[in-house]
Motif scaffolding. Structure first.
Motif, short mmCIF file in Angstrom:
data_model
loop_
_atom_site.label_atom_id
_atom_site.label_comp_id
_atom_site.label_asym_id
_atom_site.label_seq_id
_atom_site.Cartn_x
_atom_site.Cartn_y
_atom_site.Cartn_z
N GLY A 51 22.29 37.50 -4.91
CA GLY A 51 22.31 36.48 -5.95
C GLY A 51 23.00 36.93 -7.22
N THR A 52 22.88 38.22 -7.57
CA THR A 52 23.54 38.74 -8.77
C THR A 52 25.04 38.78 -8.57
OG1 THR A 52 21.56 40.09 -9.22
CG2 THR A 52 23.59 40.67 -10.39
N THR A 53 25.47 39.18 -7.39
CA THR A 53 26.90 39.18 -7.08
C THR A 53 27.47 37.76 -7.17
OG1 THR A 53 26.64 41.09 -5.61
CG2 THR A 53 28.60 39.75 -5.30
N LYS A 54 26.74 36.79 -6.65
CA LYS A 54 27.20 35.40 -6.70
C LYS A 54 27.25 34.89 -8.13
CE LYS A 54 25.84 34.14 -2.00
NZ LYS A 54 24.84 33.46 -1.14
N LEU A 55 26.34 35.35 -8.98
CA LEU A 55 26.37 34.96 -10.39
C LEU A 55 27.63 35.49 -11.07
CD1 LEU A 55 25.05 33.60 -12.82
CD2 LEU A 55 23.70 35.68 -13.17
N MET A 56 27.99 36.73 -10.76
CA MET A 56 29.23 37.30 -11.31
C MET A 56 30.43 36.45 -10.87
SD MET A 56 28.78 40.33 -12.99
CE MET A 56 30.18 41.40 -12.67
N GLU A 57 30.44 36.05 -9.61
CA GLU A 57 31.55 35.24 -9.10
C GLU A 57 31.56 33.87 -9.76
OE1 GLU A 57 30.64 35.32 -4.97
OE2 GLU A 57 31.64 37.25 -4.60
N GLU A 58 30.40 33.27 -9.91
CA GLU A 58 30.27 31.94 -10.53
C GLU A 58 30.82 31.95 -11.95
OE1 GLU A 58 26.57 29.25 -12.18
OE2 GLU A 58 26.22 30.58 -10.47
N LEU A 59 30.66 33.08 -12.65
CA LEU A 59 31.11 33.19 -14.04
C LEU A 59 32.57 33.64 -14.15
CD1 LEU A 59 27.92 34.82 -15.58
CD2 LEU A 59 28.83 32.54 -16.09
N GLY A 60 33.23 33.83 -13.02
CA GLY A 60 34.62 34.26 -13.05
C GLY A 60 34.78 35.67 -13.58
#
Length: 391
Positions: A51-60
């Motif tokens: 989930g943390t990795t996906k948050l980084m991706e979501e924020l560009g």
């Protein structure tokens, strides 16, 4: 100065929040007491949940993470009965963790924030908070040799365990849960080829862990006393102890120059509630978990996911419903993280107070995990990160 959300602290929690608010068009200012160089180079955690990795991706903010992060599919637990292989994508369909240093996360988030015009003031030390129960709380801080104030609609306390925000809550309103474990971790950063996967080890001489920060940097730990004197640990002694405690085969543990050396305490701490008036706490400012579960940074990111949604809802439609649920929602996940981290700590460390009976129970637990798919699944699903409950 005036802003909608004043964020105290430019660690992962504060920076994640700043980017999420900026994306939603909400003004914020980040105040960080340390220099940019300091916060970008302090070595902390290095395991990112799915989930943390996906948050980084979501924020560009994941370009470098995708290039340099090391996907980790296996978790090994070593003990005198052999090696337990925990295959995360098999046990938690398709989910893994990614090894990527917290300092690298911070570098990426700072770069993203500054490039998007997020005000991040370094060497801006918050001294005290005022008016937390009003609709215009104020952060008093010092910057460029001058005393200044930041008036906000809300304050986010993301300034770590030793910051000023949690102590700003009246002591009689906080319930504190605290456990200090009777040992620490002596950790090193070494310039050498690391183990291919995260390897935890239970040994009669004490716990050890082999992890990595890059293909050429190994992060390794051995259990030690809380007040361990590093002067008594030569490089030779450290490598010999790691060799023994990791049950390393010949040539498996590659030695190299030790670049950093330090002792990390093992502690579990939770303060509740996580808010007071217009002050909302997140991350290490309000909870600490033993490092064994690799949950610290990830719990901070989870707090911010909940807090950002609550603040966005307030500014968009004037509803405080999510803000009212913030502490309760986050604490459910926090306590699950504390449970898991404490379980792994108790499973893998040597406790001097343990009787022979208790050591046999610990050994039996390890043997049970080795033979039980259900037990390995429990460890795997907690390690990659539990799903979010509706907030």
């Amino acid at each position: 100065m005036r802003t909608q959300v004043g964020i105290v602290g430019a660690g992962p929690a504060g920076l994640f929040l700043a980017l999420l608010l900026q994306r939603a068009g909400i003004d914020c200012v980040v105040l960080e007491s340390r220099s940019r160089d300091y916060v970008e180079n302090r070595v902390r955690a290095g395991v990112l949940e799915d989930g943390t990795t996906k948050l980084m991706e979501e924020l560009g903010a994941a370009d470098r993470l995708r290039r340099e992060g090391m996907p980790d599919k296996l978790l090994d637990i070593r003990f005198n009965g052999g090696i337990i292989h925990i295959d995360m994508p098999k046990l938690t369909p398709g989910r893994i963790v990614t090894v990527y240093g917290q300092q690298e996360v911070v570098k990426d988030l700072i770069a993203a924030g500054l490039s998007r015009g997020v005000p991040i003031l370094f060497e801006a030390e918050a001294s005290h908070l005022e008016g937390l129960t009003t609709d215009r709380p104020i952060v008093h801080f010092n910057h460029d040799g001058q005393a200044k104030t930041l008036e906000c609609d809300f304050i986010a306390g993301c300034d770590g365990f030793h910051g000023i925000c949690r102590p700003a809550i009246p002591e009689h309103l906080l319930t504190v849960y605290d456990r200090i474990f009777p040992f620490g971790w002596l950790g090193i950063l070494a310039e050498t080829k690391p183990f291919p996967e995260m390897s935890y080890s239970n040994h009669e001489r004490g716990f050890s862990l082999a992890s990595r920060r890059s293909p050429k940097l190994a992060r390794l730990y051995v259990q030690c006393a809380i007040d361990e004197d590093l002067a008594g640990w030569s490089d030779r002694r450290i490598w010999d102890e790691l060799q023994t405690r990791l049950y390393a085969k010949s040539g498996e543990l590659a030695e190299g120059p030790i670049l950093q050396k330090g002792v990390t305490p093992c502690r579990a701490y939770v303060a509740a509630p996580m808010n007071y008036g217009r002050l909302y706490l997140a991350g290490d400012a309000v909870h600490i978990v033993p490092p064994t579960g690799a949950k610290g940074l990830n719990l901070a990111a989870a707090d911010i996911r909940v807090l950002s949604r609550a603040l966005i809802e307030f500014f968009r439609i004037g509803s405080s419903a999510r803000l009212d649920r913030y502490s309760g929602t986050c604490l459910k996940r926090v306590w699950k993280g504390v449970r898991y981290s404490s379980y792994m700590t108790s499973l893998l460390h040597r406790f001097e107070a343990h009787t022979p009976f208790e050591r046999q129970v610990q050994q039996a637990e390890l043997e049970y995990i080795a033979g039980s798919v259900a037990a390995r699944t429990t460890i795997a699903e907690n390690y990659v990160g539990l799903p979010f409950e509706e907030d």
